[in-house]
Design an enzyme around this catalytic site. Structure first.
Site, short mmCIF file in Angstrom:
data_model
loop_
_atom_site.label_atom_id
_atom_site.label_comp_id
_atom_site.label_asym_id
_atom_site.label_seq_id
_atom_site.Cartn_x
_atom_site.Cartn_y
_atom_site.Cartn_z
N LYS A 132 0.74 -1.24 -0.04
CA LYS A 132 0.05 0.09 -0.03
C LYS A 132 1.05 1.41 0.05
O LYS A 132 2.06 1.16 0.29
CB LYS A 132 -0.80 -0.13 1.38
CG LYS A 132 -1.77 -1.18 1.41
CD LYS A 132 -2.85 -1.18 2.56
CE LYS A 132 -3.80 -2.40 2.38
NZ LYS A 132 -4.78 -1.92 3.74
N TYR A 187 -12.32 -2.54 -3.51
CA TYR A 187 -12.44 -2.72 -2.08
C TYR A 187 -14.30 -2.38 -2.20
O TYR A 187 -14.54 -2.23 -0.82
CB TYR A 187 -12.05 -1.57 -1.17
CG TYR A 187 -10.79 -1.73 -0.72
CD1 TYR A 187 -10.32 -2.76 -0.18
CD2 TYR A 187 -9.31 -0.52 -1.10
CE1 TYR A 187 -8.95 -2.98 0.46
CE2 TYR A 187 -8.24 -0.97 -0.52
CZ TYR A 187 -7.93 -2.24 0.11
OH TYR A 187 -6.63 -2.52 0.60
N ARG A 205 -1.85 -14.46 5.32
CA ARG A 205 -2.66 -13.80 6.26
C ARG A 205 -2.22 -13.86 7.55
O ARG A 205 -1.87 -12.90 8.22
CB ARG A 205 -4.07 -14.11 6.29
CG ARG A 205 -4.88 -13.71 5.08
CD ARG A 205 -6.44 -14.17 4.81
NE ARG A 205 -7.08 -13.33 6.07
CZ ARG A 205 -7.51 -11.86 5.84
NH1 ARG A 205 -7.04 -11.28 4.69
NH2 ARG A 205 -8.35 -11.37 6.75
N ARG A 235 2.86 -6.31 9.26
CA ARG A 235 1.95 -5.16 9.59
C ARG A 235 2.71 -4.80 11.00
O ARG A 235 2.51 -3.57 10.96
CB ARG A 235 0.67 -5.53 9.60
CG ARG A 235 -0.04 -5.53 8.18
CD ARG A 235 -1.41 -6.13 8.26
NE ARG A 235 -2.14 -6.09 7.23
CZ ARG A 235 -3.40 -6.63 7.02
NH1 ARG A 235 -3.82 -7.59 7.76
NH2 ARG A 235 -3.98 -6.26 5.59
N ASN A 289 -1.50 0.24 7.07
CA ASN A 289 -1.23 -0.96 7.53
C ASN A 289 -0.53 -1.87 6.26
O ASN A 289 -0.30 -3.08 6.35
CB ASN A 289 -2.43 -1.93 8.21
CG ASN A 289 -3.20 -2.31 6.83
OD1 ASN A 289 -3.21 -1.64 5.82
ND2 ASN A 289 -4.18 -3.20 7.18
N HIS A 347 -2.08 -5.21 1.74
CA HIS A 347 -3.40 -6.07 1.67
C HIS A 347 -3.00 -7.41 1.18
O HIS A 347 -2.40 -7.52 0.53
CB HIS A 347 -4.21 -5.49 0.66
CG HIS A 347 -5.62 -6.14 0.35
ND1 HIS A 347 -6.64 -6.30 1.15
CD2 HIS A 347 -5.56 -7.02 -0.61
CE1 HIS A 347 -7.58 -7.08 0.61
NE2 HIS A 347 -7.18 -7.63 -0.50
N GLU A 403 -9.22 -10.95 -7.07
CA GLU A 403 -8.28 -9.95 -6.90
C GLU A 403 -7.12 -9.95 -7.74
O GLU A 403 -6.69 -9.15 -8.17
CB GLU A 403 -7.90 -9.74 -5.22
CG GLU A 403 -9.04 -9.37 -4.35
CD GLU A 403 -8.71 -9.22 -3.04
OE1 GLU A 403 -9.42 -8.66 -2.28
OE2 GLU A 403 -7.54 -9.67 -2.67
P1 CMP Z 1 -7.24 -4.26 3.96
O1 CMP Z 1 -6.75 -5.72 4.27
O2 CMP Z 1 -6.68 -3.82 2.81
O3 CMP Z 1 -8.83 -4.41 3.87
C1 CMP Z 1 -9.75 -3.22 3.74
C2 CMP Z 1 -8.86 -2.20 4.62
O4 CMP Z 1 -9.61 -1.14 5.28
C3 CMP Z 1 -8.06 -2.73 5.85
O5 CMP Z 1 -6.68 -3.45 5.45
C4 CMP Z 1 -7.77 -1.37 6.64
O6 CMP Z 1 -6.49 -0.93 6.04
C5 CMP Z 1 -8.86 -0.45 6.23
N1 CMP Z 1 -9.50 -0.02 7.25
C6 CMP Z 1 -9.64 1.21 7.91
N2 CMP Z 1 -10.36 1.09 8.84
C7 CMP Z 1 -10.80 -0.17 9.12
C8 CMP Z 1 -11.77 -0.68 10.40
N3 CMP Z 1 -12.04 0.12 11.11
N4 CMP Z 1 -11.88 -1.98 10.14
C9 CMP Z 1 -11.34 -2.72 9.21
N5 CMP Z 1 -10.36 -2.30 8.26
C10 CMP Z 1 -10.23 -0.90 8.27
#
Ligand code: CMP
Length: 138
Positions: free
Chosen positions: A10, A50, A86, A103, A113, A116, A127
């Protein structure tokens, strides 16, 4: 059984110069790199990628953030790749992520973070197809 999954570095991690270190860790852990791109997502592309989160309160911020810089999506292959990746990257929130996870070491907060990864087999197919065609992959 060998599986393919998608990991996307990211904008926080690409901007901080951590892309190479993250790829190195993935390769050291036995994930084989089958395809790699770098690009900046358009807003509509980010909303589609997303889409599952479109009704969540954090969705607008997520789209703003993920379109703010370069992303580096890649296809990785390994035994049990989806779940093991994961586990290897750690919890969504870096504050709760396992010590030594990607992470934990490269993420700042739940939005920034670092990476993804696909969460299930159907998600991985979708994806991977979002960024790559069959002929892109080794
Ligand atoms: P990712 O695995 O990319 O999938 C969705 C993303 O939304 C997640 O990582 C986070 O970076 C982002 N995100 C931001 N706020 C939240 C939240 N409150 N709960 C879950 N994901 C969040």
């Amino acid at each position: 059984m060998k599986e393919k999954t998608l990991l996307m570095v990211k904008p926080d991690a690409t901007g901080n110069g951590n892309t190479g270190a993250i790829i190195r860790r993935l390769e050291m852990e036995g994930f084989r790199l089958l395809g790699l791109r770098s690009l900046k997502l358009a807003r509509a592309e980010a909303e589609a990628f997303y889409g599952v989160h479109k009704d969540r309160p954090f969705f607008p911020d997520l789209v703003d953030y993920i379109t703010s810089g370069m992303v580096v999506p890649m296809v990785l292959e390994r035994e049990n790749a989806i779940l093991s990746l994961r586990e290897f990257i750690g919890a969504t929130n870096p504050a709760e992520a396992r010590e030594g996870s990607i992470r934990k070491d490269f993420g700042a907060d739940i939005q920034h973070n670092a990476v993804h990864s696909s969460d299930a087999p159907e998600t991985a197919v979708r994806e991977i197809g979002f960024f790559f065609t069959e002929k892109d992959l080794v």
